[in-house]
Scaffold this motif. Structure first.
Motif, PDB file in Angstrom:
ATOM      1  N   ILE A 149     -13.132 -23.500  -1.412  1.00  0.00           N
ATOM      2  CA  ILE A 149     -12.236 -22.579  -0.709  1.00  0.00           C
ATOM      3  C   ILE A 149     -11.746 -21.484  -1.634  1.00  0.00           C
ATOM      4  N   ILE A 150     -11.597 -20.297  -1.085  1.00  0.00           N
ATOM      5  CA  ILE A 150     -10.999 -19.189  -1.830  1.00  0.00           C
ATOM      6  C   ILE A 150      -9.542 -19.067  -1.411  1.00  0.00           C
ATOM      7  N   SER A 151      -8.659 -18.894  -2.351  1.00  0.00           N
ATOM      8  CA  SER A 151      -7.259 -18.640  -2.042  1.00  0.00           C
ATOM      9  C   SER A 151      -7.103 -17.147  -1.809  1.00  0.00           C
ATOM     10  N   MET A 152      -7.113 -16.736  -0.555  1.00  0.00           N
ATOM     11  CA  MET A 152      -7.173 -15.326  -0.204  1.00  0.00           C
ATOM     12  C   MET A 152      -6.045 -14.478  -0.784  1.00  0.00           C
ATOM     13  N   PRO A 153      -4.769 -14.914  -0.686  1.00  0.00           N
ATOM     14  CA  PRO A 153      -3.702 -13.981  -1.045  1.00  0.00           C
ATOM     15  C   PRO A 153      -3.555 -13.731  -2.533  1.00  0.00           C
ATOM     16  N   ILE A 154      -4.081 -14.581  -3.401  1.00  0.00           N
ATOM     17  CA  ILE A 154      -3.695 -14.480  -4.797  1.00  0.00           C
ATOM     18  C   ILE A 154      -4.832 -14.083  -5.730  1.00  0.00           C
ATOM     19  N   PHE A 155      -5.958 -13.672  -5.176  1.00  0.00           N
ATOM     20  CA  PHE A 155      -7.045 -13.177  -6.002  1.00  0.00           C
ATOM     21  C   PHE A 155      -7.413 -14.171  -7.088  1.00  0.00           C
ATOM     22  N   THR A 181      -6.450   1.080   2.786  1.00  0.00           N
ATOM     23  CA  THR A 181      -5.596   1.079   3.976  1.00  0.00           C
ATOM     24  C   THR A 181      -5.755   2.373   4.761  1.00  0.00           C
ATOM     25  N   ALA A 182      -5.850   3.487   4.077  1.00  0.00           N
ATOM     26  CA  ALA A 182      -6.030   4.776   4.744  1.00  0.00           C
ATOM     27  C   ALA A 182      -7.358   4.820   5.499  1.00  0.00           C
ATOM     28  N   ALA A 183      -8.372   4.169   4.943  1.00  0.00           N
ATOM     29  CA  ALA A 183      -9.706   4.203   5.550  1.00  0.00           C
ATOM     30  C   ALA A 183      -9.846   3.227   6.709  1.00  0.00           C
ATOM     31  N   TYR A 184      -9.191   2.066   6.625  1.00  0.00           N
ATOM     32  CA  TYR A 184      -9.454   0.997   7.596  1.00  0.00           C
ATOM     33  C   TYR A 184      -8.234   0.536   8.378  1.00  0.00           C
ATOM     34  N   GLY A 185      -7.063   1.053   8.046  1.00  0.00           N
ATOM     35  CA  GLY A 185      -5.887   0.737   8.849  1.00  0.00           C
ATOM     36  C   GLY A 185      -5.113  -0.490   8.419  1.00  0.00           C
ATOM     37  N   ASN A 186      -5.722  -1.348   7.605  1.00  0.00           N
ATOM     38  CA  ASN A 186      -5.053  -2.546   7.104  1.00  0.00           C
ATOM     39  C   ASN A 186      -5.313  -2.666   5.610  1.00  0.00           C
ATOM     40  N   GLY A 187      -4.389  -3.344   4.920  1.00  0.00           N
ATOM     41  CA  GLY A 187      -4.579  -3.557   3.500  1.00  0.00           C
ATOM     42  C   GLY A 187      -5.704  -4.545   3.243  1.00  0.00           C
ATOM     43  N   PRO A 188      -6.355  -4.464   2.067  1.00  0.00           N
ATOM     44  CA  PRO A 188      -7.478  -5.349   1.760  1.00  0.00           C
ATOM     45  C   PRO A 188      -7.028  -6.708   1.246  1.00  0.00           C
ATOM     46  N   LEU A 189      -7.869  -7.720   1.438  1.00  0.00           N
ATOM     47  CA  LEU A 189      -7.712  -8.951   0.686  1.00  0.00           C
ATOM     48  C   LEU A 189      -7.972  -8.620  -0.780  1.00  0.00           C
ATOM     49  N   ASP A 190      -7.343  -9.337  -1.668  1.00  0.00           N
ATOM     50  CA  ASP A 190      -7.487  -9.026  -3.085  1.00  0.00           C
ATOM     51  C   ASP A 190      -8.939  -9.073  -3.558  1.00  0.00           C
ATOM     52  N   GLY A 216     -21.762  -1.716 -23.262  1.00  0.00           N
ATOM     53  CA  GLY A 216     -20.443  -1.969 -23.826  1.00  0.00           C
ATOM     54  C   GLY A 216     -19.319  -1.140 -23.262  1.00  0.00           C
ATOM     55  N   ALA A 217     -19.622   0.070 -22.790  1.00  0.00           N
ATOM     56  CA  ALA A 217     -18.562   0.950 -22.296  1.00  0.00           C
ATOM     57  C   ALA A 217     -17.927   0.431 -21.019  1.00  0.00           C
ATOM     58  N   GLY A 218     -18.678  -0.370 -20.257  1.00  0.00           N
ATOM     59  CA  GLY A 218     -18.130  -0.936 -19.030  1.00  0.00           C
ATOM     60  C   GLY A 218     -18.026   0.072 -17.911  1.00  0.00           C
ATOM     61  N   PHE A 219     -17.179  -0.256 -16.939  1.00  0.00           N
ATOM     62  CA  PHE A 219     -17.058   0.526 -15.715  1.00  0.00           C
ATOM     63  C   PHE A 219     -15.597   0.598 -15.298  1.00  0.00           C
ATOM     64  N   ARG A 220     -15.308   1.509 -14.384  1.00  0.00           N
ATOM     65  CA  ARG A 220     -13.956   1.618 -13.829  1.00  0.00           C
ATOM     66  C   ARG A 220     -14.014   1.222 -12.367  1.00  0.00           C
ATOM     67  N   GLY A 221     -13.198   0.249 -11.982  1.00  0.00           N
ATOM     68  CA  GLY A 221     -13.248  -0.277 -10.632  1.00  0.00           C
ATOM     69  C   GLY A 221     -11.920  -0.287  -9.926  1.00  0.00           C
ATOM     70  N   ALA A 222     -11.808  -1.160  -8.940  1.00  0.00           N
ATOM     71  CA  ALA A 222     -10.636  -1.197  -8.068  1.00  0.00           C
ATOM     72  C   ALA A 222      -9.368  -1.624  -8.793  1.00  0.00           C
ATOM     73  N   SER A 223      -9.503  -2.388  -9.864  1.00  0.00           N
ATOM     74  CA  SER A 223      -8.319  -2.871 -10.577  1.00  0.00           C
ATOM     75  C   SER A 223      -8.330  -2.489 -12.044  1.00  0.00           C
ATOM     76  N   GLY A 224      -9.040  -1.414 -12.371  1.00  0.00           N
ATOM     77  CA  GLY A 224      -9.067  -0.955 -13.746  1.00  0.00           C
ATOM     78  C   GLY A 224     -10.437  -1.127 -14.373  1.00  0.00           C
ATOM     79  N   ILE A 225     -10.474  -1.142 -15.698  1.00  0.00           N
ATOM     80  CA  ILE A 225     -11.751  -1.215 -16.395  1.00  0.00           C
ATOM     81  C   ILE A 225     -12.279  -2.651 -16.418  1.00  0.00           C
ATOM     82  N   PHE A 226     -13.601  -2.768 -16.449  1.00  0.00           N
ATOM     83  CA  PHE A 226     -14.241  -4.063 -16.592  1.00  0.00           C
ATOM     84  C   PHE A 226     -15.629  -3.853 -17.171  1.00  0.00           C
ATOM     85  N   ARG A 227     -16.165  -4.899 -17.752  1.00  0.00           N
ATOM     86  CA  ARG A 227     -17.540  -4.854 -18.222  1.00  0.00           C
ATOM     87  C   ARG A 227     -18.155  -6.237 -18.082  1.00  0.00           C
TER      88      ARG A 227
END
Length: 394
Positions: free
Chosen positions: A14-20, A306-315, A347-358
């Motif tokens: 199971i995934i715990s939806m609200p807490i990412f 939210t602007a695109a779909y009308g509701n906030g996203p699951l984490d 090594g430089a990684g990427f920029r995503g929905a919650s900041g940088i990651f690689r």
């Protein structure tokens, strides 16, 4: 009073939806493991790149909601890619490992050059095994490091990443004699191992380990053990693996009552202590440290979604955005080998929905995290998330 512990006995996938915080699961022993493959299929730089998105459509009602969020976030990310063309192809797994393997093979046979998803650890492992011989990489939404490696990369936030960030901060703050308190389950033991590795890597001291099983009696019995270990070892920090959905509320009450208090003891949490918001009201977590994704980047993503779909996203939707952002960034280079394992682990990684990651060569990931505390029932950022790799915490 102890009803919250029932959550730990739920099915492990199971995934715990609200807490990412995806529940870490045992995986199929046929997982490839080891270092990521350096190869991958060539792409036609003059045509849209076929990307397969494997989502748990056809499963439970919660899976349907999850599936829609993941698809929405992927399409939102595609809008940001400028001249990069992505041919997004949706495949339904029903949250099932066998079906995930089947549709992964189908997707590659139909021309997919990379697979984004699926969600659950066993499904991601099965999908990776199904297409390994064809050299296609899988960017799974799982956070289970035991399935990472070979052609499988996990995009979900890992305990290793969080523990490293927090122990590094603790060491620099003089809180370097650490006792670990963990549950005797898969998540708790993986969390303990992550903290132990972070302690060793950062030159801190492991001052003791206290384990408890998922029962009220065991949690109660662990409290005096923690107190005795803290006193005998001279520890100045207590690192807990538990979450708000399990034993954290009880420990937050009983440990201070037993004399394990700040400022002598710095509480540190491996999970998010700000979600759900009711956790902020617990007296025992006031002053505690935990890590969280870049608040600015996360807020911006939520607003756009939210602007695109009308509701906030699951984490977890942010992981789908991240996957497309990484793919698009690599394809933009115009190289035919843009989606190989060697390219994915740049090594430089990427920029995503919650900041940088690689993505790392072992199939796990590294994310730029902020260190936060709770003061007067409010979240206070103590050290901002880095904006590029090589900064604080890396």
């Amino acid at each position: 009073m102890f009803a919250f512990l029932r959550a730990i006995r739920k099915p492990w996938h199971i995934i715990s939806m609200p807490i990412f915080a995806l529940i870490l699961a045992a995986c199929d022993p046929t997982s490839l493991g080891g270092s990521a493959t350096s190869g991958g299929p060539k792409i036609d730089t003059n045509a849209p790149v076929p990307v397969a998105l494997l989502i748990p459509r056809g499963g439970s009602a919660s899976d349907e909601l999850l599936a829609q969020n993941l698809e929405n976030a992927a399409r939102l990310a595609i809008r940001d890619l400028g001249g990069v063309q992505i041919d997004l192809r949706i495949y339904a797994t029903a949250g099932n490992a066998a079906q995930a393997a089947s549709v992964a093979s189908q997707a590659v046979n139909e021309g997919a050059k990379i697979i984004l998803g699926p969600v659950y650890a066993e499904a991601a492992n099965a999908a990776g095994n199904a297409v390994a011989s064809q050299g296609v990489n899988v960017l799974a939404f799982s956070n289970n490091p035991t399935i990472a490696g070979g052609n499988v990369f996990v995009l979900g936030p890992t305990f290793d990443n969080t523990a490293s960030r927090l122990v590094s901060y603790a060491k620099r703050s003089g809180r370097d004699r650490i006792v670990i308190l963990h549950a005797q389950d898969v998540a708790g033991e993986l969390g303990r191992s992550a903290i132990q590795k972070a302690i060793a890597a950062n030159g801190a001291t492991q001052s003791g380990v206290v384990a408890y099983s998922n029962s009220q009696e065991s949690v109660l019995a662990a409290v005096p053990q923690v107190k005795a270990t803290m006193d005998s070892s001279g520890a100045n920090a207590l690192f807990l693996t538990t979450s708000s959905a399990t034993a954290l509320p009880l420990f937050a009450q009983l440990l201070p009552e037993a004399g394990v208090t700040s400022p002598a003891t710095q509480y540190i949490g491996l999970t998010r202590w700000d979600i759900p918001v009711q956790t902020l009201e617990l007296s025992g977590v006031q002053g505690g440290w935990f890590a969280l994704p870049d608040p600015g980047a996360t807020s911006a993503f939520r607003q756009r979604y939210t602007a695109a779909y009308g509701n906030g996203p699951l984490d977890i939707a942010g992981l789908s955005f991240d996957g497309i952002a990484a793919i698009g960034s690599l394809v933009q280079s115009g190289k035919t080998d843009a989606l190989t394992g060697a390219a994915l682990t740049q090594g430089a990684g990427f920029r995503g929905a919650s900041g940088i990651f690689r993505l790392r060569a072992d199939g796990t990931n590294e994310r730029g995290l902020a260190v936060a505390s709770i003061r007067n029932q409010q979240v206070v950022v103590l050290e901002a998330a880095p904006r590029a790799f090589g900064g604080a915490g890396f």
